[in-house]
Motif scaffolding. Structure first.
Motif, short mmCIF file in Angstrom:
data_model
loop_
_atom_site.label_atom_id
_atom_site.label_comp_id
_atom_site.label_asym_id
_atom_site.label_seq_id
_atom_site.Cartn_x
_atom_site.Cartn_y
_atom_site.Cartn_z
N SER A 1 41.13 46.22 37.10
CA SER A 1 41.70 44.59 36.82
C SER A 1 40.32 43.92 38.49
CB SER A 1 42.68 44.73 37.35
OG SER A 1 42.53 44.88 38.98
N VAL A 2 40.37 43.25 37.75
CA VAL A 2 39.62 42.19 38.62
C VAL A 2 39.97 42.62 40.07
CG1 VAL A 2 38.68 40.20 39.65
CG2 VAL A 2 38.53 40.56 37.19
N ARG A 3 41.62 42.70 39.95
CA ARG A 3 42.74 42.40 41.24
C ARG A 3 42.23 43.50 42.31
NH1 ARG A 3 48.79 41.47 42.23
NH2 ARG A 3 48.85 41.94 44.84
N GLN B 1 38.68 43.21 44.18
CA GLN B 1 38.32 42.62 44.95
C GLN B 1 38.63 43.39 46.53
OE1 GLN B 1 35.92 40.59 44.99
NE2 GLN B 1 36.42 39.20 43.09
N SER C 1 28.97 39.26 37.62
CA SER C 1 30.15 38.62 37.64
C SER C 1 31.40 39.39 37.76
CB SER C 1 30.78 37.60 37.00
OG SER C 1 31.59 37.67 35.86
N PRO C 2 31.94 39.32 39.24
CA PRO C 2 33.32 40.23 39.09
C PRO C 2 34.08 40.26 37.93
CG PRO C 2 33.00 38.84 41.13
CD PRO C 2 32.09 38.36 39.87
N THR C 3 34.02 39.49 37.36
CA THR C 3 35.23 40.27 36.16
C THR C 3 34.35 40.92 35.12
OG1 THR C 3 36.27 37.90 36.47
CG2 THR C 3 35.90 38.96 34.07
N ALA D 1 34.79 44.54 36.58
CA ALA D 1 35.62 45.28 36.25
C ALA D 1 36.19 45.76 35.30
CB ALA D 1 36.41 44.05 36.93
N ARG D 2 35.07 44.59 34.62
CA ARG D 2 35.65 44.90 32.86
C ARG D 2 34.56 46.82 32.61
NH1 ARG D 2 33.23 41.17 30.76
NH2 ARG D 2 34.69 40.01 31.20
#
Length: 313
Positions: A232-234, A237, A221-223, A226-227
Motif C-alpha cells: 500500500s502507499v501508506r 510512505q 509517483s509514490p502510488t 507502491a503498485r
C-alpha cells in the motif's frame, strides 16, 4: 560471522585467484564447487557478495561458459535461489532433469546438485540459506519471474548488506540475516508481510532503485511505486518516514540532481526549458524556483560558474 567478497578477474591465473579469495572469505560452509578443465582455462568473472553466518549471497557475472564437474555439488541441508538477469543457467539434480533458467526468471532448488552451468556472458544472483528457513523439501524446485516485488526487495536488501557487512556487529548481523530469511520466504510464497517493521529499509531501498530508473517517466509517483512493489502507499510512505525524507521529496531531489548534471554536460545543446521538461518539472519557472531553493543559484548562474570547472577536468 560476516564477511564480503568483491573481485573482478581475468587472465591466465583468474580462476586460481578467485578460488583462493573465495575460500578465504566464504570458508568451508560455502566451498567453491569443482569446475571442468575447460571452464578453468577460460575463466573470467566479476563477483560481489557476502556471508552472514549460515547464509550466503553472491552477484556473479561470467565472461566464458562455466560448468562444474560434479559428481555432487552443494549441501543436502541448503536451499539455493538463482535469479538470472542475463544469459542462462542450467541446474541439474542427481538423477533428475536439468532445469534451464533463462534471463528474467528465478529457480529455487533444495539439496545437492549433480552440476550447474552458465552460458557465456551470464549474470546471476544466488542466495544460499538453510532449508529449514523456508521449509523447502529436498529434491524439489520452484520457479517464476525474477521481477516480482518480493525479489526486488530481496535484492535491494542484499545490496545494502553487501555494502556494510564487514562493519556489522553481532546484533546487526542477526537483524540483516533475519530480514534476508523473511524476504526469501516472501519470494517463495509470493507474498510479503508488509507490516513487518524490519522490512522497511529493504522496501525503501527497492523504491529508490525503481525510482532511479524512472526519473524521466511522467507517471512516476509514490502510488505507482507502491503498485509495483505490491504494497500500500501508506506502507511505502511509512518505510520512508523512518529515514526522515518522504518518497516524493526523494524523487524531486534525484530529478534536480540529474538536471544539474545536464546543465554542465560537455557540449550541452539543450535549453533550460528542455531540461525542465525532461526531468518532469511543470515549466521553466517551476524548475528555476526548485533549483534555486535546492542549490542557492538559478540554473543559468550554476551553469555559468560550474561549466569552466567541469571543462578543465
Amino acid at each position: 560471522m560476516s564477511c564480503t567478497i568483491s573481485v573482478s578477474l581475468s587472465g591466465a591465473h583468474a580462476f586460481s585467484d578467485f578460488a583462493r579469495e573465495w575460500q578465504n572469505r566464504m570458508g568451508e560452509t560455502f566451498a567453491l564447487a569443482p569446475y571442468s578443465r575447460a571452464t578453468v582455462a577460460g575463466f573470467g568473472a566479476r563477483s560481489r557478495g557476502f556471508r552472514l553466518r549460515d547464509m550466503m549471497f553472491n552477484r556473479f557475472a561470467n565472461t566464458a561458459a562455466l560448468r562444474t564437474k560434479g559428481p555432487r555439488v552443494g549441501a543436502d541441508d541448503h536451499v539455493r535461489l538463482w535469479i538470472v538477469h542475463r544469459g542462462a543457467w542450467h541446474v541439474k539434480e542427481p538423477g533428475g532433469t536439468e532445469h534451464t533458467v533463462p534471463a528474467g526468471r528465478f529457480l529455487l532448488q533444495a539439496g545437492r546438485l549433480s552440476h550447474f552451468a552458465a552460458t557465456p556472458h551470464s549474470s546471476v544472483q544466488v542466495l544460499v540459506l538453510p532449508a529449514a528457513e523456508i521449509r523447502h523439501q529436498r529434491g524439489t524446485t520452484g520457479s517464476g519471474p525474477a521481477d516480482t516485488a518480493e525479489l526486488r526487495l530481496l535484492t535491494a536488501h542484499a545490496t545494502m548488506v553487501s555494502r556494510m557487512a564487514d562493519d556489522l556487529g553481532p546484533a546487526g548481523i542477526d537483524a540483516a540475516r533475519s530480514t534476508l530469511a523473511e524476504l526469501a520466504r516472501a519470494a517463495v510464497r509470493t507474498g510479503l508481510d508488509d507490516v513487518e517493521p524490519s522490512l522497511a529499509p529493504a522496501l525503501a531501498q527497492a523504491a529508490r532503485d525503481l525510482a532511479d530508473r524512472r526519473l524521466t517517466d511522467p507517471a512516476l509517483s509514490p502510488t505507482a511505486l507502491a503498485r509495483e512493489l505490491n504494497v500500500s502507499v501508506r506502507t511505502l510512505q511509512r518505510a520512508f518516514a523512518t529515514e526522515g525524507q518522504p518518497l516524493s521529496a526523494y524523487i524531486r531531489t534525484r530529478r534536480l540532481a540529474e538536471a544539474r548534471r545536464a546543465l554542465i554536460a560537455p557540449h550541452r545543446r539543450t535549453t533550460i526549458a528542455e531540461i525542465a521538461v525532461r526531468w518532469q518539472f511543470a515549466d521553466s519557472s517551476h524548475f528555476v524556483r526548485a533549483f534555486r531553493s535546492r542549490y542557492g543559484q538559478t540554473p543559468t548562474d550554476y551553469a555559468a560558474t560550474a561549466a569552466p570547472e567541469t571543462d578543465s577536468r
